[in-house]
Motif scaffolding. Structure first.
Motif, PDB file in Angstrom:
ATOM      1  N   ALA A 134       0.828  -1.207   0.000  1.00 44.48           N
ATOM      2  CA  ALA A 134       0.000   0.000   0.000  1.00 44.48           C
ATOM      3  C   ALA A 134       0.865   1.261   0.000  1.00 44.48           C
ATOM      4  N   LEU A 135       1.924   1.268   0.831  1.00 43.02           N
ATOM      5  CA  LEU A 135       2.795   2.438   0.881  1.00 43.02           C
ATOM      6  C   LEU A 135       3.485   2.674  -0.457  1.00 43.02           C
ATOM      7  N   PHE A 136       4.017   1.612  -1.034  1.00 39.22           N
ATOM      8  CA  PHE A 136       4.717   1.767  -2.304  1.00 39.22           C
ATOM      9  C   PHE A 136       3.744   2.108  -3.428  1.00 39.22           C
ATOM     10  N   ALA A 137       2.524   1.577  -3.350  1.00 38.56           N
ATOM     11  CA  ALA A 137       1.529   1.883  -4.382  1.00 38.56           C
ATOM     12  C   ALA A 137       1.196   3.373  -4.394  1.00 38.56           C
ATOM     13  N   VAL A 138       1.145   3.992  -3.220  1.00 39.23           N
ATOM     14  CA  VAL A 138       0.874   5.435  -3.148  1.00 39.23           C
ATOM     15  C   VAL A 138       1.974   6.212  -3.862  1.00 39.23           C
ATOM     16  N   VAL A 139       3.224   5.849  -3.586  1.00 40.04           N
ATOM     17  CA  VAL A 139       4.352   6.537  -4.223  1.00 40.04           C
ATOM     18  C   VAL A 139       4.367   6.271  -5.723  1.00 40.04           C
ATOM     19  N   LEU A 140       4.070   5.043  -6.126  1.00 44.49           N
ATOM     20  CA  LEU A 140       4.063   4.697  -7.547  1.00 44.49           C
ATOM     21  C   LEU A 140       2.987   5.463  -8.298  1.00 44.49           C
ATOM     22  N   VAL A 141       1.796   5.531  -7.725  1.00 43.46           N
ATOM     23  CA  VAL A 141       0.713   6.303  -8.359  1.00 43.46           C
ATOM     24  C   VAL A 141       1.104   7.767  -8.456  1.00 43.46           C
ATOM     25  N   MET A 142       1.724   8.282  -7.411  1.00 43.44           N
ATOM     26  CA  MET A 142       2.164   9.685  -7.406  1.00 43.44           C
ATOM     27  C   MET A 142       3.165   9.935  -8.530  1.00 43.44           C
ATOM     28  N   ALA A 143       4.062   8.973  -8.757  1.00 45.50           N
ATOM     29  CA  ALA A 143       5.079   9.141  -9.793  1.00 45.50           C
ATOM     30  C   ALA A 143       4.481   9.007 -11.192  1.00 45.50           C
TER      31      ALA A 143
END
Length: 290
Positions: A31-40
């Motif tokens: 979930a944490l990495f998905a937030v950063v990935l979506v942001m990027a």
């Protein structure tokens, strides 16, 4: 026989996926990495302003509805810079993982399978690993010059030896398995044995290692940028945003706070992903967990 092997492979994959779905730390990291990935990925849609747009009349604006993360000493919107910094950090991290995976796998597989190559290749890897990782990366990046490409080269050179040792250790075990000996007795070439039997059965520890290297690369890139040997300003990276804001940390602490939180969230998410993959793929962990 081929059908039985395919059925067993699918069964193992299903068990791994089931364990991952039940692994709370893995899900948290995902979930944490998905937030950063979506942001990027969606940076142009999320960023309210261009990351380099200067507005002197809005210098040092605190977080507000107009500027959710505030502005920096040039009046640039910090949310936009952090979002675009995520894109560059993940691009560098992914490229480092790709290069490290390719070269580390090639070196480790050659050293583990061919006995004559083992000693010379591993001595070179040991020599590189004798230096602290971040100091060696800083030295290489400083020698090559400050840029994103040179940061990737420096980080790939630093983390390739670690990947090579992981792959070598797996290959040393797999090459002595009965099915490898049987393939060799049937006249299979070394390349076929490596491609069909050894490398596919050595991938589990490599995948886990590359997940951690992704986290290390993101953190190391921020350190290189902070020290001035990463991508050059005004290119937004989390490291140089923190570096620019350190002299204003009393007057405008948000300049360093938000990119620092982004770095921490990304590294934590990737480490939790790696822990979950290790627990799901390591047979010893599966036995311990029942």
């Amino acid at each position: 026989m081929a059908r039985d092997e395919g059925w067993l492979a699918r069964l193992r994959r299903n068990r791994v996926l089931r364990r991952l779905r039940q692994h709370k730390l893995f899900l948290t990291g995902f979930a944490l990495f998905a937030v950063v990935l979506v942001m990027a990925v969606f940076a142009p849609l999320i960023a309210p302003l261009p990351p380099d747009e200067i507005q002197f009349r809005h210098r040092f604006e605190p977080p507000s509805l107009a500027f959710p993360m505030g502005t920096d000493n040039f009046g640039r919107d910090l949310l936009s810079r952090v979002v675009y910094g995520a894109r560059l950090s993940l691009e560098i991290g992914f490229t480092v993982v790709l290069l490290t995976g390719i070269f580390g796998t090639a070196i480790g597989a050659a050293a583990g399978y061919y006995r004559k190559l083992d000693n010379p290749l591993m001595r070179v890897m040991d020599a590189l690993m004798a230096f602290p990782a971040i100091l060696l990366a800083v030295a290489i990046a400083a020698a090559l010059g400050a840029s994103a490409v040179n940061a990737v080269i420096a980080l790939a050179a630093v983390y390739t030896p670690r990947t090579a040792r992981i792959v070598r250790a797996s290959v040393l075990v797999v090459r002595e398995m009965e099915y490898v000996q049987a393939a060799r007795a049937c006249g299979a070439t070394n390349w076929r044995i490596m491609r069909r039997h050894i490398l596919p059965n050595s991938m589990a520890p490599l995948i886990v290692q590359l997940t951690f290297i992704f986290a290390y690369a993101v953190l190391a890139e921020a350190i290189l940028s902070f020290l001035g040997v990463g991508p050059e300003p005004p290119t937004p990276t989390w490291g140089n945003i923190v570096a620019e804001g350190r002299q204003y940390i009393r007057e405008a602490p948000w300049i360093t706070l938000f990119p620092g939180l982004a770095i921490a969230m990304t590294v934590l998410g990737l480490n939790l992903l790696g822990d979950g993959l290790r627990d799901a793929l390591d047979p010893r962990m599966r036995v311990q967990q029942g």
